[in-house]
Design an enzyme around this catalytic site. Structure first.
Site, PDB file in Angstrom:
ATOM      1  N   GLY A  51      -2.611  -7.336   0.891  1.00 38.34           N
ATOM      2  CA  GLY A  51      -1.936  -6.043   0.851  1.00 38.34           C
ATOM      3  C   GLY A  51      -2.129  -5.147   2.035  1.00 38.34           C
ATOM      4  CG  ASP A  85       5.557  -6.724   7.231  1.00 41.50           C
ATOM      5  OD1 ASP A  85       5.775  -7.351   6.179  1.00 41.50           O
ATOM      6  OD2 ASP A  85       5.017  -7.223   8.220  1.00 41.50           O
ATOM      7  CB  VAL A 127       7.235  -7.209  -4.022  1.00 39.35           C
ATOM      8  CG1 VAL A 127       6.103  -6.323  -3.541  1.00 39.35           C
ATOM      9  CG2 VAL A 127       8.226  -7.487  -2.902  1.00 39.35           C
ATOM     10  CG  LEU A 128       3.433 -10.925  -7.092  1.00 37.01           C
ATOM     11  CD1 LEU A 128       2.551 -12.171  -7.159  1.00 37.01           C
ATOM     12  CD2 LEU A 128       4.093 -10.680  -8.432  1.00 37.01           C
TER      13      LEU A 128
END
Length: 89
Positions: free
Chosen positions: A7, A11, A47-48
């Site tokens: 993390g 971007d 996205v996690l």
């Protein structure tokens, strides 16, 4: 042994690719979670959160390196993730 940096920054928009470019510049190896290999479907964004990624790494290790089990245990139901069945492409 490996060190995981989770993390740094997201971007995808204004700074597209800056984290990957910097890692390459410094000779730092990179990797992605094997979502495509183990998920047949995930309707929401891939996205996690940092917490999910950290928990996935822990569960992967606890489950004798079984990503499928780790993903089942960690991904929230709102992701609507479907684990591939054995032998499924």
């Amino acid at each position: 042994d490996k060190i995981y940096v989770i993390g740094g920054i997201v971007d995808r928009n204004r700074l597209k690719g800056v984290a990957m470019d910097r890692a390459k510049e410094l000779g730092v190896s990179t990797a992605q979670l094997p979502l495509d290999k183990h998920l047949s479907k995930m309707t929401s964004t891939r996205v996690l959160t940092c917490n999910h990624v950290f928990d996935l790494l822990l569960r992967h290790r606890e489950n004798n390196n079984d990503w499928g089990k780790a993903l089942q245990q960690v991904l929230p139901s709102r992701k609507d993730a479907h684990i591939k069945k054995s032998g499924e492409q």
